[in-house]
Design an enzyme around this catalytic site. Structure first.
Site, mmCIF file in Angstrom:
data_model
loop_
_atom_site.group_PDB
_atom_site.id
_atom_site.type_symbol
_atom_site.label_atom_id
_atom_site.label_comp_id
_atom_site.label_asym_id
_atom_site.label_seq_id
_atom_site.Cartn_x
_atom_site.Cartn_y
_atom_site.Cartn_z
ATOM 1 N N ALA A 1 1.020 -1.150 0.123
ATOM 2 C CA ALA A 1 -0.057 0.041 -0.042
ATOM 3 C C ALA A 1 0.763 1.354 -0.014
ATOM 4 C CB ALA A 1 -0.907 -0.087 1.222
ATOM 5 N N GLY B 1 -0.316 -5.294 0.490
ATOM 6 C CA GLY B 1 -1.396 -5.157 -0.325
ATOM 7 C C GLY B 1 -1.206 -5.912 -1.801
ATOM 8 N N GLU C 1 -1.677 -9.562 -1.168
ATOM 9 C CA GLU C 1 -3.049 -9.762 -1.199
ATOM 10 C C GLU C 1 -3.846 -9.675 -2.661
ATOM 11 O OE1 GLU C 1 -4.478 -8.239 3.139
ATOM 12 O OE2 GLU C 1 -3.600 -6.820 1.965
ATOM 13 N N GLU D 1 3.022 -5.874 7.242
ATOM 14 C CA GLU D 1 2.125 -4.795 7.847
ATOM 15 C C GLU D 1 2.473 -4.782 9.309
ATOM 16 O OE1 GLU D 1 -0.478 -6.082 4.339
ATOM 17 O OE2 GLU D 1 0.898 -7.128 5.772
#
Length: 259
Positions: free
Chosen positions: A68, A110, A113, A133
């Protein structure tokens, strides 16, 4: 012919669309505008009858998506995070056509993911996967805890999510997340080759196969088997079923129309 927007490139070749995250100067980091734009492009391809399979990749050879956009996220409130950024992810999750992720370089946070939102993952031998994270004082929030647990089980998922470490493409293949590991620079070509093969299969059958497999992760076995039987029976109302079986009996190549 390429179609360029702010963050996303879309290229069509016969029945395959290649969707590229085009932010290489930021290692294809996923900000909220990018995710929403990506969701819109994928939804448009999902509605396009001429496209039967989608390849998703990142620009350059350094990253599929390195996570992210932390600068964007750092000042967000709890309410903003709860209500705002995940709508695009939900739209990506609901794409019905098969998606193949071609991963070169980093697929972290992300990015990992997003790769797991695909149905098949082809990774370069130099690719690296992880959920870092926890190193930032947060946790995976776009499906990492759920998809890793369902794919790898509790213990591998815990190791990935609690350490924040990076893992090789070979490790992820051994653990069942990555389908194939290929030489550096070959992931996109191999993904497109596989997508071209899938694109020749009966399109409606492909859609319903994906639906049935995804349902297996969300329903008890008995309900999943019943759902599969219903989808199986539904395909006998299609022209493709008639063509496929006729071609088999006549010992010729089937020509599917998606009807």
């Amino acid at each position: 012919m390429a179609e360029e927007t702010t963050y996303i490139l879309v290229e069509r070749a016969d029945a395959v669309a290649t969707v590229t995250i085009n932010r290489p100067d930021k290692l294809n980091a996923l900000n909220w505008a990018l995710i929403n734009e990506l969701a819109g492009k994928l939804e448009a391809l999902d509605r396009d009858d001429a496209i039967h399979c989608i390849v998703l990749t990142g620009a350059g050879d350094r990253a599929f998506a390195a996570g992210a956009d932390i600068a964007e996220m750092s000042g967000a409130s709890a309410a903003q995070m709860a209500l705002g950024p995940f709508e695009g992810w939900d739209h990506i999750r609901r794409v019905r056509k098969p998606i193949i992720a071609a991963v070169e370089g980093y697929a972290l946070g992300g990015g990992n993911e997003l790769a797991m939102h695909a149905d098949i993952i082809i990774a370069s031998e130099k690719a690296r996967f992880g959920q870092p994270e926890i190193l930032l004082g947060i946790m995976a929030g776009a499906g990492g805890t759920q998809r890793l647990s369902r794919t790898l089980g509790k213990f591998r998922a815990m190791e990935i999510l609690l350490t924040g470490d990076q893992f090789t493409a070979q490790q992820m293949e051994d653990w069942g997340v990555v389908n194939h590991v290929v030489p550096a620079g070959q992931a996109l070509a191999e993904a497109q080759k596989l997508a071209a093969k899938i694109a020749t299969r009966a399109p409606i059958a492909a859609l319903l196969t994906k639906e049935a497999v995804l349902a297996a992760f969300e329903t008890p076995l008995e309900a999943g088997l019943l759902h599969e039987k219903r989808l199986f029976a539904m395909l006998f109302s299609t022209d493709d079923q008639k063509e496929g079986m006729a071609a088999f009996i006549e010992k010729r190549q089937a020509h599917f129309t998606g009807k």
